[in-house]
Design an enzyme around this catalytic site. Structure first.
Site, PDB file in Angstrom:
ATOM      1  N   CYS A 118       0.853  -1.079  -0.039  1.00  0.00           N
ATOM      2  CA  CYS A 118       0.065  -0.009   0.029  1.00  0.00           C
ATOM      3  C   CYS A 118       0.676   1.421  -0.199  1.00  0.00           C
ATOM      4  O   CYS A 118       1.839   1.404   0.705  1.00  0.00           O
ATOM      5  CB  CYS A 118      -0.789  -0.219   1.288  1.00  0.00           C
ATOM      6  SG  CYS A 118      -2.044   1.271   1.297  1.00  0.00           S
ATOM      7  N   ARG A 123     -12.866   1.517  -4.218  1.00  0.00           N
ATOM      8  CA  ARG A 123     -12.553   1.373  -2.646  1.00  0.00           C
ATOM      9  C   ARG A 123     -11.723   2.675  -2.373  1.00  0.00           C
ATOM     10  O   ARG A 123     -11.763   3.014  -1.220  1.00  0.00           O
ATOM     11  CB  ARG A 123     -11.440   0.166  -2.562  1.00  0.00           C
ATOM     12  CG  ARG A 123     -11.075  -0.114  -1.079  1.00  0.00           C
ATOM     13  CD  ARG A 123     -10.084  -1.152  -1.158  1.00  0.00           C
ATOM     14  NE  ARG A 123      -9.692  -1.491   0.456  1.00  0.00           N
ATOM     15  CZ  ARG A 123      -9.018  -1.017   1.243  1.00  0.00           C
ATOM     16  NH1 ARG A 123      -8.162  -0.244   0.440  1.00  0.00           N
ATOM     17  NH2 ARG A 123      -8.670  -1.419   2.273  1.00  0.00           N
TER      18      ARG A 123
END
Length: 501
Positions: A320, A416
């Site tokens: 991430c 998302r």
């Protein structure tokens, strides 16, 4: 001159003091001081809750990522007493089918055995590496089973012929409700090398073989599985926050999902709040997990909206890049402590999502107030993770990608990150590869044994006990310098081989 005795309160810091300094700490930044051991490690109770009404035997959750959690992972994790959250980066009917596939069995694996119709003429490649195939009237799981095809028989043919010419008679079927020991006993008692698993309503669920039994028995003994009120595996599933996710939610509830995770990188949004209110109104019987959050203010909004669990973490996962790209997030140790310190007063369990790379990180997350840890890279590369193995620089690896990677976004995960309506897509994750880890049925039990030993060192005989010691300020922590972190790891060796078990 008399010397004063040392003040025990000066030995480390209580969590409220440590985490009130305005510093964002990761798991590696902090260390717990040992407590008093008055019990054996095997007496440590790891039972916990995924959400308000969903109990687990161990505090592990597989992340809703398309390179981590599908049917095989969900079945394996539930059989261990954990849970998986099936990803939503696929069509709603496909996701619901994954949930049903995992819940249709009590065995710790999904074989992905192919289905053929009697008139089909499969090549060896059509067996997709499976030793057997199930032959049904229509070539699907819902029609009557008529035989078993063996890959070796297909390989012996110079040209493909109808499978009906060489399929073998159907052996006696085993119930899909059998757990592993019941299925293994069935094979042994019947003297069978394989048996189809068939549900009470006639659906052909899978195939179990003597080789499967041998493989599973080579792993640590299975513990108490995660089962719902109906005796089926606990399986969770994720949804987004868009209008069409309401239809996805309906399909997942009908498929029997035990909990729904609203999957968003930044959960404190009008989109998620509206979805929470809709889901709680339409399906009050299903636990709803909100997130992701890292602050008390974020958690407060979602708890007030009605969530039954919180997913904590923003930018802490190995793939991430949210903190780098968007300049928002929080060190995971600080985030878990802050959010759980608020959520506990509302009976809302916290899932520590991201930043887990070893058993020590799990101990820290639980001891800082989390009820479970959510893992992506820790489980990716396992036999149960989706995808196929390949070799890279001589190492056997599987693909692992962040749901914020451009590759995943093209499949639909951009919602998302609230980027599905934007003309320009900006990645918040990367695509990589992780080494072959073997089966989760092998390495998760060893990891949980290490967690038990860590909690024992702290003087906590359960996850709840660790929380109690934290709140009573009995647990003491210190911040580690870079040199202390280096000293706490392997150092001073020319070479070494690191094996956890």
């Amino acid at each position: 001159m008399a010397s004063s005795s040392p003040d025990l309160a000066d030995d480390g810091f209580a969590a409220p003091r440590l985490f009130s300094q305005g510093v964002s700490y990761t798991y590696d930044d902090v260390i717990f001081l040992p407590g008093y051991i008055g019990f054996p490690a095997d007496a440590v109770d790891l039972s916990t809750r995924l959400s308000r009404r969903v109990p687990l035997s161990i505090p592990c959750v597989a992340s809703p990522m398309d390179t981590v959690s599908e049917a095989a992972m969900a079945a394996a994790m539930a059989s261990l007493g954990a849970a998986a959250v099936v990803h939503c980066n696929t069509e709603p009917h496909s996701q619901a089918a994954i949930v049903r596939a995992a819940k249709s069995r009590r065995l710790p694996f999904v074989s992905s055995v192919p289905f053929f119709s009697p008139s089909s003429s499969p090549t060896l490649n059509d067996f997709a590496g499976s030793e057997y195939a199930l032959v049904t009237e229509r070539g699907d799981s819902l029609s009557r089973l008529v035989g078993i095809a063996v890959a070796a028989d297909a390989a012996s043919r110079e040209v493909p012929i109808s499978v009906s010419e060489y399929m073998r008679p159907t052996p006696r079927s085993a119930s899909s409700a059998f757990d592993f020991e019941e299925a293994a006993t069935f094979l042994a008692d019947e003297g069978l090398d394989y048996a189809p698993l068939v549900s009470d309503d006639g659906e052909v669920v899978d195939l179990i073989t003597a080789k499967d039994v041998e493989r599973i028995r080579s792993y640590p003994k299975l513990g108490k599985p995660s089962l719902g009120a109906n005796g089926k595996f606990v399986v969770a599933a994720s949804i987004g926050t868009r209008e069409d996710d309401k239809g996805r939610l309906e399909q997942l509830v009908k498929a029997g999902a035990n909990a729904i995770v609203i999957d968003s990188s930044q959960g404190n949004s009008i989109y998620q709040l509206d979805m929470i209110k809709f889901a709680k109104k339409m399906y009050p019987e299903v636990d709803l997990i909100g997130g992701n959050v890292v602050t008390i203010a974020q958690a407060q909004n979602l708890i007030q909206a009605g969530v039954d669990g919180l997913r904590v973490g923003m930018g802490s996962g190995s793939i991430c890049t949210t903190q780098e790209v968007c300049a928002v997030g929080r060190g995971q140790a600080t985030a878990v402590y802050k959010v759980s310190s608020y959520a506990k007063d509302h009976n809302v369990p916290v899932i520590a999502d991201g930043g887990i790379s070893n058993s020590g990180h799990i101990v820290k997350a639980l001891s800082l107030g989390a009820s479970t840890v959510m893992m992506g890279s820790f489980l990716a590369g396992s036999h149960e993770a989706p995808g196929t193995y390949e070799y890279k620089d001589g190492r056997r690896v599987k693909k692992y990608r962040g749901m914020g990677s451009l590759e995943a976004m093209t499949k639909g995960s951009d919602a998302r990150y609230l980027g599905d309506t934007l003309k320009l897509k900006v990645a918040q994750g990367v695509v990589g590869a992780v080494a072959d880890k073997g089966s989760v049925l092998r390495f998760i039990p060893y990891t949980m044994q290490a967690v038990k030993q860590g909690l024992q060192d702290l003087g906590a005989d359960s996850v709840q006990s660790a929380h109690d010691l934290l709140r009573s300020e009995t647990l003491r922590l210190e911040v580690r310098t870079g040199a202390a972190q280096a000293e706490g790891g392997i150092h001073g060796l020319v070479s070494y081989v690191k094996k956890a078990f």
